[in-house]
Scaffold this motif. Sequence first.
Motif, PDB file in Angstrom:
ATOM      1  N   GLY A   1      24.565  36.035  53.177  1.00  0.00           N
ATOM      2  CA  GLY A   1      25.427  36.307  52.121  1.00  0.00           C
ATOM      3  C   GLY A   1      26.246  36.893  53.525  1.00  0.00           C
ATOM      4  N   LEU A   2      25.675  38.136  53.341  1.00  0.00           N
ATOM      5  CA  LEU A   2      25.942  39.798  53.539  1.00  0.00           C
ATOM      6  C   LEU A   2      26.638  39.472  54.868  1.00  0.00           C
ATOM      7  CD1 LEU A   2      24.366  42.391  51.223  1.00  0.00           C
ATOM      8  CD2 LEU A   2      27.384  41.485  51.421  1.00  0.00           C
ATOM      9  N   GLY A   3      25.387  38.806  55.721  1.00  0.00           N
ATOM     10  CA  GLY A   3      25.591  38.825  57.267  1.00  0.00           C
ATOM     11  C   GLY A   3      26.487  37.840  57.574  1.00  0.00           C
ATOM     12  N   THR A   4      26.641  36.680  57.083  1.00  0.00           N
ATOM     13  CA  THR A   4      27.821  35.679  57.833  1.00  0.00           C
ATOM     14  C   THR A   4      28.810  35.156  57.204  1.00  0.00           C
ATOM     15  OG1 THR A   4      26.611  34.109  56.583  1.00  0.00           O
ATOM     16  CG2 THR A   4      25.523  34.548  58.408  1.00  0.00           C
ATOM     17  N   LEU A   5      29.064  35.815  56.047  1.00  0.00           N
ATOM     18  CA  LEU A   5      30.210  35.387  55.003  1.00  0.00           C
ATOM     19  C   LEU A   5      30.603  37.183  54.516  1.00  0.00           C
ATOM     20  CD1 LEU A   5      29.355  32.839  52.737  1.00  0.00           C
ATOM     21  CD2 LEU A   5      30.892  33.039  54.636  1.00  0.00           C
ATOM     22  N   PRO A   6      31.141  37.859  55.150  1.00  0.00           N
ATOM     23  CA  PRO A   6      31.514  39.266  55.643  1.00  0.00           C
ATOM     24  C   PRO A   6      32.578  39.881  54.796  1.00  0.00           C
ATOM     25  CG  PRO A   6      31.873  39.448  57.652  1.00  0.00           C
ATOM     26  CD  PRO A   6      31.543  37.888  57.094  1.00  0.00           C
ATOM     27  N   LEU A   7      32.333  41.240  53.633  1.00  0.00           N
ATOM     28  CA  LEU A   7      33.408  41.040  52.447  1.00  0.00           C
ATOM     29  C   LEU A   7      34.291  41.805  53.728  1.00  0.00           C
ATOM     30  CD1 LEU A   7      31.885  41.692  49.402  1.00  0.00           C
ATOM     31  CD2 LEU A   7      33.281  40.237  49.983  1.00  0.00           C
ATOM     32  N   ARG A   8      33.683  42.783  54.458  1.00  0.00           N
ATOM     33  CA  ARG A   8      34.397  43.649  55.747  1.00  0.00           C
ATOM     34  C   ARG A   8      33.861  43.276  56.608  1.00  0.00           C
ATOM     35  NH1 ARG A   8      38.920  47.301  53.551  1.00  0.00           N
ATOM     36  NH2 ARG A   8      38.212  47.813  56.044  1.00  0.00           N
ATOM     37  N   GLY A   9      34.732  43.520  57.878  1.00  0.00           N
ATOM     38  CA  GLY A   9      33.977  43.786  58.930  1.00  0.00           C
ATOM     39  C   GLY A   9      33.633  42.575  59.755  1.00  0.00           C
ATOM     40  N   THR A  10      32.651  41.894  61.261  1.00  0.00           N
ATOM     41  CA  THR A  10      32.770  40.837  61.924  1.00  0.00           C
ATOM     42  C   THR A  10      31.359  39.875  61.901  1.00  0.00           C
ATOM     43  OG1 THR A  10      32.424  42.245  63.672  1.00  0.00           O
ATOM     44  CG2 THR A  10      34.519  41.443  62.881  1.00  0.00           C
ATOM     45  N   GLY A  11      30.367  40.535  60.735  1.00  0.00           N
ATOM     46  CA  GLY A  11      29.364  40.064  60.572  1.00  0.00           C
ATOM     47  C   GLY A  11      28.421  40.209  61.203  1.00  0.00           C
ATOM     48  N   SER A  12      27.148  40.593  60.497  1.00  0.00           N
ATOM     49  CA  SER A  12      26.179  41.446  60.843  1.00  0.00           C
ATOM     50  C   SER A  12      24.556  40.850  61.237  1.00  0.00           C
ATOM     51  CB  SER A  12      25.868  42.344  60.202  1.00  0.00           C
ATOM     52  OG  SER A  12      24.620  42.809  60.558  1.00  0.00           O
ATOM     53  N   ARG A  13      24.682  40.735  62.506  1.00  0.00           N
ATOM     54  CA  ARG A  13      23.056  39.822  63.490  1.00  0.00           C
ATOM     55  C   ARG A  13      21.738  40.739  62.508  1.00  0.00           C
ATOM     56  NH1 ARG A  13      27.072  39.668  66.980  1.00  0.00           N
ATOM     57  NH2 ARG A  13      26.773  37.767  68.385  1.00  0.00           N
ATOM     58  N   LEU A  14      21.621  41.813  62.224  1.00  0.00           N
ATOM     59  CA  LEU A  14      21.074  42.739  62.023  1.00  0.00           C
ATOM     60  C   LEU A  14      20.215  41.779  60.712  1.00  0.00           C
ATOM     61  CD1 LEU A  14      19.206  44.958  61.415  1.00  0.00           C
ATOM     62  CD2 LEU A  14      20.783  46.466  60.726  1.00  0.00           C
ATOM     63  N   LEU A  15      21.414  41.863  59.497  1.00  0.00           N
ATOM     64  CA  LEU A  15      21.311  41.325  57.869  1.00  0.00           C
ATOM     65  C   LEU A  15      21.242  39.681  58.393  1.00  0.00           C
ATOM     66  CD1 LEU A  15      24.776  42.685  55.750  1.00  0.00           C
ATOM     67  CD2 LEU A  15      21.783  43.056  55.835  1.00  0.00           C
ATOM     68  N   VAL A  16      21.944  39.167  59.553  1.00  0.00           N
ATOM     69  CA  VAL A  16      20.886  37.944  59.691  1.00  0.00           C
ATOM     70  C   VAL A  16      19.357  37.670  59.788  1.00  0.00           C
ATOM     71  CG1 VAL A  16      21.218  35.935  61.333  1.00  0.00           C
ATOM     72  CG2 VAL A  16      23.165  37.013  60.071  1.00  0.00           C
ATOM     73  N   LYS A  17      18.969  38.162  60.306  1.00  0.00           N
ATOM     74  CA  LYS A  17      17.683  38.982  60.746  1.00  0.00           C
ATOM     75  C   LYS A  17      16.803  39.234  59.848  1.00  0.00           C
ATOM     76  CE  LYS A  17      18.536  39.432  65.976  1.00  0.00           C
ATOM     77  NZ  LYS A  17      18.479  41.103  66.952  1.00  0.00           N
ATOM     78  N   LEU A  18      17.531  40.422  58.675  1.00  0.00           N
ATOM     79  CA  LEU A  18      16.422  40.294  57.768  1.00  0.00           C
ATOM     80  C   LEU A  18      16.081  39.176  57.184  1.00  0.00           C
ATOM     81  CD1 LEU A  18      17.628  44.586  57.137  1.00  0.00           C
ATOM     82  CD2 LEU A  18      15.730  43.015  58.484  1.00  0.00           C
ATOM     83  N   GLY A  19      17.705  38.910  56.720  1.00  0.00           N
ATOM     84  CA  GLY A  19      17.559  37.701  56.094  1.00  0.00           C
ATOM     85  C   GLY A  19      16.369  36.506  55.617  1.00  0.00           C
ATOM     86  N   ASN A  20      16.455  35.956  56.989  1.00  0.00           N
ATOM     87  CA  ASN A  20      15.601  34.669  57.699  1.00  0.00           C
ATOM     88  C   ASN A  20      14.215  35.485  57.789  1.00  0.00           C
ATOM     89  OD1 ASN A  20      17.219  32.839  58.407  1.00  0.00           O
ATOM     90  ND2 ASN A  20      18.847  33.698  59.640  1.00  0.00           N
TER      91      ASN A  20
END
Length: 227
Positions: free
Chosen positions: A103-122
């Motif tokens: 959620g934080l990686g693909t629907l960020p409250l700020r910024g352009t998204g985070s591939r690192l958070l996507v990787k950690l999430g998956n």
Amino acid sequence: MSEAVTRRPVRLSALVSLLAASVAVSLIEPAATVGMFVMVVGIAVTREGAHRFRETNRLFGTAALGIGGIVSIAGVGLAATSVTRVPGMVEVGLGIVGLGCLGLGTLPLRGTGSRLLVKLGNAAILLCIVGGGLFQDAGTIPLLLSCAALVLSWDAAENSINVGEQLGRESKTWPVESAHLGVTAVVGGIAVVSGLVVRDLGTPGLPLHSVVFLLVALVFLTLALHD
């Protein structure tokens, strides 16, 4: 003057990523299904509230942020209290962490998204699936389907960030997203069928589905951690 382009993840792929991740966890722990989907709704409402607060209507955005936060917390509570066994609690906990990171990686409250958070999430959701295969004796079909859902989640999240960076969120991107997601879904379906065929060719008494699952999980983890 040209209109500014918002380089944030596009909505369709981001939502599909969250839904696929929640499906992956629910297939391993069916009791947590309602909580996981409530989390998805809460995360989506929170993100939309942040968008409205920042760009259009602060009053509406504030209300949506509050409602989304409450719904997300309610989803976490429902999922966490849906199981009583220790292995199940660990798996659901990993699922909650994974969905939160996505959620934080693909629907960020700020910024352009985070591939690192996507990787950690998956990666967290993958560990949830591994736990279901090793400690909960989840069936072959749920394991294969959850793996396919995980691949769809990872690919949709990456695509959400990529399309957002290249075309911007204001562009009409749903045809491109739909085609990409369709191909990924087809590949996932082929993988599930292939896994069932391999299972049927196994030696009776040999836990072949566990071996196949661990090999597939290793490949998925390698893909998720690959830049």
